[in-house]
Each structure stands twice: as structure tokens, then as C-alpha cells.
Motif scaffolding. Structure first.
Motif, PDB file in Angstrom:
ATOM      1  N   VAL A 184      35.271  39.808  22.902  1.00 24.37           N
ATOM      2  CA  VAL A 184      35.500  39.676  24.587  1.00 24.37           C
ATOM      3  C   VAL A 184      34.412  39.931  25.342  1.00 24.37           C
ATOM      4  CG1 VAL A 184      36.962  39.905  26.522  1.00 24.37           C
ATOM      5  CG2 VAL A 184      37.901  39.505  24.143  1.00 24.37           C
ATOM      6  N   ILE A 185      33.885  41.159  25.269  1.00 27.60           N
ATOM      7  CA  ILE A 185      32.869  41.482  25.869  1.00 27.60           C
ATOM      8  C   ILE A 185      31.507  41.160  25.948  1.00 27.60           C
ATOM      9  CG2 ILE A 185      31.563  43.920  26.847  1.00 27.60           C
ATOM     10  CD1 ILE A 185      34.397  45.287  26.409  1.00 27.60           C
ATOM     11  N   PHE A 186      31.157  41.140  24.632  1.00 23.37           N
ATOM     12  CA  PHE A 186      29.774  40.639  24.240  1.00 23.37           C
ATOM     13  C   PHE A 186      29.468  39.450  23.506  1.00 23.37           C
ATOM     14  CE2 PHE A 186      30.115  45.494  23.991  1.00 23.37           C
ATOM     15  CZ  PHE A 186      29.240  45.822  24.953  1.00 23.37           C
ATOM     16  N   GLU A 187      30.449  38.829  23.062  1.00 22.11           N
ATOM     17  CA  GLU A 187      30.445  37.668  22.250  1.00 22.11           C
ATOM     18  C   GLU A 187      31.010  36.565  22.855  1.00 22.11           C
ATOM     19  OE1 GLU A 187      31.584  38.305  18.180  1.00 22.11           O
ATOM     20  OE2 GLU A 187      29.835  39.593  17.798  1.00 22.11           O
ATOM     21  N   SER A 188      31.692  36.490  23.983  1.00 19.62           N
ATOM     22  CA  SER A 188      32.662  35.503  24.422  1.00 19.62           C
ATOM     23  C   SER A 188      31.559  34.459  25.063  1.00 19.62           C
ATOM     24  CB  SER A 188      33.315  35.865  25.480  1.00 19.62           C
ATOM     25  OG  SER A 188      34.422  36.613  25.120  1.00 19.62           O
ATOM     26  N   VAL A 189      31.942  33.147  25.245  1.00 23.77           N
ATOM     27  CA  VAL A 189      30.915  32.009  25.960  1.00 23.77           C
ATOM     28  C   VAL A 189      30.867  32.496  27.344  1.00 23.77           C
ATOM     29  CG1 VAL A 189      30.752  29.633  26.484  1.00 23.77           C
ATOM     30  CG2 VAL A 189      31.516  30.361  24.229  1.00 23.77           C
ATOM     31  N   ILE A 190      31.866  32.988  28.015  1.00 23.36           N
ATOM     32  CA  ILE A 190      31.854  33.508  29.282  1.00 23.36           C
ATOM     33  C   ILE A 190      32.146  34.921  29.434  1.00 23.36           C
ATOM     34  CG2 ILE A 190      33.165  33.114  31.512  1.00 23.36           C
ATOM     35  CD1 ILE A 190      34.340  30.582  30.457  1.00 23.36           C
ATOM     36  N   ASN A 191      31.166  35.606  29.837  1.00 22.60           N
ATOM     37  CA  ASN A 191      31.153  36.869  29.972  1.00 22.60           C
ATOM     38  C   ASN A 191      32.236  37.347  30.790  1.00 22.60           C
ATOM     39  OD1 ASN A 191      30.697  39.789  30.685  1.00 22.60           O
ATOM     40  ND2 ASN A 191      28.735  39.549  30.026  1.00 22.60           N
ATOM     41  N   ILE A 192      33.446  38.422  30.346  1.00 17.23           N
ATOM     42  CA  ILE A 192      34.458  38.693  31.068  1.00 17.23           C
ATOM     43  C   ILE A 192      33.900  39.501  32.460  1.00 17.23           C
ATOM     44  CG2 ILE A 192      34.455  41.140  29.868  1.00 17.23           C
ATOM     45  CD1 ILE A 192      37.634  40.663  29.954  1.00 17.23           C
ATOM     46  N   PHE A 193      32.916  40.020  32.695  1.00 15.66           N
ATOM     47  CA  PHE A 193      32.460  40.760  33.669  1.00 15.66           C
ATOM     48  C   PHE A 193      32.380  39.908  35.029  1.00 15.66           C
ATOM     49  CE2 PHE A 193      31.014  43.643  30.339  1.00 15.66           C
ATOM     50  CZ  PHE A 193      31.844  44.716  30.598  1.00 15.66           C
ATOM     51  N   ARG A 194      31.981  38.771  34.806  1.00 19.54           N
ATOM     52  CA  ARG A 194      31.888  37.834  35.816  1.00 19.54           C
ATOM     53  C   ARG A 194      33.287  37.239  36.634  1.00 19.54           C
ATOM     54  NH1 ARG A 194      28.128  36.774  39.862  1.00 19.54           N
ATOM     55  NH2 ARG A 194      28.923  34.918  41.011  1.00 19.54           N
ATOM     56  N   PRO A 195      34.208  36.844  35.605  1.00 17.28           N
ATOM     57  CA  PRO A 195      35.371  36.743  36.410  1.00 17.28           C
ATOM     58  C   PRO A 195      36.055  38.046  36.924  1.00 17.28           C
ATOM     59  CG  PRO A 195      35.309  35.693  34.190  1.00 17.28           C
ATOM     60  CD  PRO A 195      34.141  36.622  34.390  1.00 17.28           C
ATOM     61  N   PHE A 196      35.816  38.993  36.070  1.00 17.55           N
ATOM     62  CA  PHE A 196      36.619  40.213  36.917  1.00 17.55           C
ATOM     63  C   PHE A 196      36.042  40.539  38.420  1.00 17.55           C
ATOM     64  CE2 PHE A 196      37.038  44.834  37.528  1.00 17.55           C
ATOM     65  CZ  PHE A 196      38.232  45.043  36.799  1.00 17.55           C
ATOM     66  N   PHE A 197      34.664  40.355  38.327  1.00 14.18           N
ATOM     67  CA  PHE A 197      33.915  40.672  39.723  1.00 14.18           C
ATOM     68  C   PHE A 197      34.562  39.548  40.668  1.00 14.18           C
ATOM     69  CE2 PHE A 197      30.568  39.182  42.582  1.00 14.18           C
ATOM     70  CZ  PHE A 197      30.405  40.296  43.329  1.00 14.18           C
ATOM     71  N   ASN A 198      34.672  38.259  40.187  1.00 14.16           N
ATOM     72  CA  ASN A 198      35.044  37.389  41.124  1.00 14.16           C
ATOM     73  C   ASN A 198      36.448  37.703  41.654  1.00 14.16           C
ATOM     74  OD1 ASN A 198      32.865  35.839  40.795  1.00 14.16           O
ATOM     75  ND2 ASN A 198      33.528  34.474  39.305  1.00 14.16           N
ATOM     76  N   SER A 199      37.367  37.924  40.906  1.00  7.85           N
ATOM     77  CA  SER A 199      38.604  38.324  41.218  1.00  7.85           C
ATOM     78  C   SER A 199      38.830  39.469  42.189  1.00  7.85           C
ATOM     79  CB  SER A 199      39.602  38.347  39.710  1.00  7.85           C
ATOM     80  OG  SER A 199      39.755  37.223  39.252  1.00  7.85           O
ATOM     81  N   LEU A 200      37.915  40.533  41.895  1.00  7.41           N
ATOM     82  CA  LEU A 200      37.977  41.802  42.638  1.00  7.41           C
ATOM     83  C   LEU A 200      37.474  41.523  43.729  1.00  7.41           C
ATOM     84  CD1 LEU A 200      38.419  44.859  42.285  1.00  7.41           C
ATOM     85  CD2 LEU A 200      36.257  45.154  41.623  1.00  7.41           C
ATOM     86  N   PHE A 201      36.272  40.908  44.068  1.00 10.11           N
ATOM     87  CA  PHE A 201      35.678  40.344  45.338  1.00 10.11           C
ATOM     88  C   PHE A 201      36.570  39.621  46.410  1.00 10.11           C
ATOM     89  CE2 PHE A 201      33.307  37.297  47.741  1.00 10.11           C
ATOM     90  CZ  PHE A 201      32.640  38.278  48.777  1.00 10.11           C
ATOM     91  N   ILE A 202      37.313  38.563  45.552  1.00 12.08           N
ATOM     92  CA  ILE A 202      38.266  37.676  46.336  1.00 12.08           C
ATOM     93  C   ILE A 202      39.315  38.473  46.838  1.00 12.08           C
ATOM     94  CG2 ILE A 202      39.722  35.513  46.112  1.00 12.08           C
ATOM     95  CD1 ILE A 202      37.621  34.479  44.068  1.00 12.08           C
ATOM     96  N   ALA A 203      40.058  39.220  45.774  1.00 11.90           N
ATOM     97  CA  ALA A 203      41.104  39.975  46.402  1.00 11.90           C
ATOM     98  C   ALA A 203      40.822  41.073  47.376  1.00 11.90           C
ATOM     99  CB  ALA A 203      41.740  40.694  45.067  1.00 11.90           C
ATOM    100  N   SER A 204      39.617  41.823  47.334  1.00 11.87           N
ATOM    101  CA  SER A 204      39.188  42.699  48.168  1.00 11.87           C
ATOM    102  C   SER A 204      38.896  42.260  49.766  1.00 11.87           C
ATOM    103  CB  SER A 204      38.226  43.417  47.859  1.00 11.87           C
ATOM    104  OG  SER A 204      38.409  44.105  46.464  1.00 11.87           O
ATOM    105  N   ALA A 205      38.324  40.860  49.578  1.00 13.17           N
ATOM    106  CA  ALA A 205      38.070  40.435  50.898  1.00 13.17           C
ATOM    107  C   ALA A 205      39.418  39.581  51.506  1.00 13.17           C
ATOM    108  CB  ALA A 205      37.139  38.906  50.381  1.00 13.17           C
TER     109      ALA A 205
END
Length: 280
Positions: A64-85
Motif C-alpha cells: 500500500v505504501i510503496f507499490e500502489s499506483v496511487i501513493n497513499i500519502f497524497r490522499p492522506f495529505f489532501n484529506s488532512l489539508f481540506i479538513a483542517s482548512a
């Protein structure tokens, strides 16, 4: 007397057993999620369920962390940024509106407050198309603005904070006015500092609602760079083949931090909700 104490102990034991049973039922999906994420894929779907993995592996987390087509850290950052804003803007707008409805006096105040609260009865699905058309005309679709701005107006937040503000003694505000404080200074130097429990409760509710939001982000964005956590999780079964081990590992990665945060902040939630009922 002895018989009465015995009855009390039995009642306490029964209640404790029921609470433990309900807690275990509530916790079982989380336990299954973590357990499945640590199993090899061939052992993820089996009956009877093995709550403790027979063979423990971290391969699912690595994939999930290293081999996924979509890196999990990007969606995590997006959700965290949106929720915080959304939290920051919601606390600002809701506290200002609640202060006006609870501490100021103006014509049509009760009618306007009733109209604000009545919007809580409108289903979220009804607003999807008008909201999309409006943001499309404003050229905000497929951007952070489309995910943040529509969520800022919170009738629930206004209601929650208004109820809390009504419980703050007016003597404090009268003393501040005598000392020459303006309405806005009373708001940010007296009302807000005394309202930390209610603000914390609203912040947590707002964070959870936006963190788990799925339908609106699915409609408003089509860019991988803006993908949020719920949409990222949905990609694991988008093509009909579900890798349960990887899916549960991804869910664990994005869920456990929220559970830990909720456990730490649960006293603030209970205190904030309780104190909002001091005066209605």
C-alpha cells in the motif's frame, strides 16, 4: 440492608456485562480490519474467522505504501489539508454568526435563526447538483476550493455555539462594555476563550465529517492529485477484484490515527456537547 447491597451489586454486574458486550461488538470490525491487514492474501477470507493471524506479514502495508499506483500519502495529505482548512473557516464563520444570534439584538433575529436551522432538514443529496452548477460557473470545479468552500457554512455549528454562548454570564460582557470594549473585542477576548469546549467539539465533528466525505469529492474532482482518502480506498475494488489484505492495510493506515485522536479528545467532545445545554 445486606439484601439491598447484593441487588445493587448484581445490577451493576449486569450493566457492566452489557456495556462490555456492546463495546466488544463495536470493536470487532476494527479488530477484524487490523487482523486481516496482517494476514497473507490467501488467509484473508476464511471461515471460521481467525481473529489472531496464523501467519503475520507486513507485505500488505508495504504494498500500500510503496507499490500502489496511487501513493497513499497524497490522499492522506489532501484529506488532512481540506479538513483542517474547513475547520478553521467553520469555527470562524459559525462563531461569528452564533455570537450575533446569541448576544446581539436586531430586527428579525429569531426568524433568521429559524431559517438557518431549518436548512438542517434539507438532505445533502438535494444540494449536489445546484452546488456543482454554481461552482462550475465560478470555475472552481476540480480544485481545493470546490472541496473547502461549500463546507464552510455550518448551520449545526451555528446552533451548537449559540447554545453555548447563551450560557455565558452577561455580567462579563456588561463589565467589558463599561471598560470600553467594542462588540468585536468582547467576541474574541471574552466569548471565544470561554468557549473552548464547544469550539473543540465542533472542530472534531467538522474534521470527521470532512475526512469521511465521499460523494461530494467524487463529483467535484477528477484529478488524482486532488484525490481524498475515501476515494483512494474505493479504487481498491474499482475493477471488481478486491485484495482484502491490501484494502484493510490501507484502511488501517487512515483510520487508526483518527481513532487515536478521537480517544484523546473524547472528553472535550462530551464536555462541549454537555455544556451547550446549559441554556436554550
Amino acid at each position: 440492608m445486606v439484601k439491598r447491597n447484593l441487588i445493587k451489586k448484581i445490577n451493576l454486574g449486569v450493566i457492566s456485562a452489557l456495556i462490555f458486550a456492546f463495546a466488544l461488538i463495536w470493536f470487532s470490525p476494527i479488530l477484524w480490519m487490523v487482523s486481516t491487514s496482517l494476514k497473507p492474501e490467501k488467509y484473508t477470507i476464511e471461515w471460521p474467522i481467525h481473529w489472531i493471524p496464523r501467519s503475520v506479514t507486513l507485505e500488505n502495508y508495504y504494498s500500500v505504501i510503496f507499490e500502489s499506483v496511487i501513493n497513499i500519502f497524497r490522499p492522506f495529505f489532501n484529506s488532512l489539508f481540506i479538513a483542517s482548512a474547513v475547520i478553521v473557516l467553520t469555527l470562524l464563520t459559525s462563531s461569528l454568526a452564533a455570537y450575533a444570534f446569541s448576544q446581539l439584538r436586531f430586527k428579525g433575529q429569531n426568524v433568521l435563526f429559524f431559517l438557518v436551522i431549518s436548512t438542517l432538514m434539507i438532505p445533502e443529496e438535494v444540494l449536489l447538483v445546484p452546488r456543482y452548477l454554481l461552482l462550475y460557473k465560478l470555475q472552481m470545479i476540480n480544485s481545493y476550493n470546490a472541496l473547502i468552500l461549500p463546507m464552510v457554512a455550518s448551520p449545526f455549528g451555528i446552533f451548537l455555539l449559540r447554545q453555548f454562548f447563551l450560557g455565558i454570564p452577561r455580567d462579563l460582557q456588561d463589565a467589558a462594555r463599561i471598560d470600553g470594549c467594542s462588540k468585536f473585542r468582547i467576541y474574541y477576548q471574552i466569548i471565544l476563550p470561554l468557549s473552548k469546549p464547544a469550539l473543540a467539539a465542533l472542530a472534531i465533528f467538522t474534521f470527521l465529517a470532512n475526512w469521511n466525505s465521499f460523494t461530494w469529492p467524487l463529483i467535484a474532482i477528477d484529478s488524482i492529485e486532488l484525490m481524498t482518502v475515501p476515494i483512494f480506498l474505493a479504487t481498491f475494488h474499482a475493477f471488481g477484484v478486491i485484495m482484502w489484505g491490501r484494502l484493510m492495510a490501507a484502511v488501517s493506515c487512515v483510520t487508526l490515527p483518527i481513532l487515536i485522536f478521537f480517544c484523546i479528545a473524547q472528553r472535550g467532545i462530551i464536555k462541549g456537547i454537555t455544556l451547550t445545554g446549559l441554556k436554550g
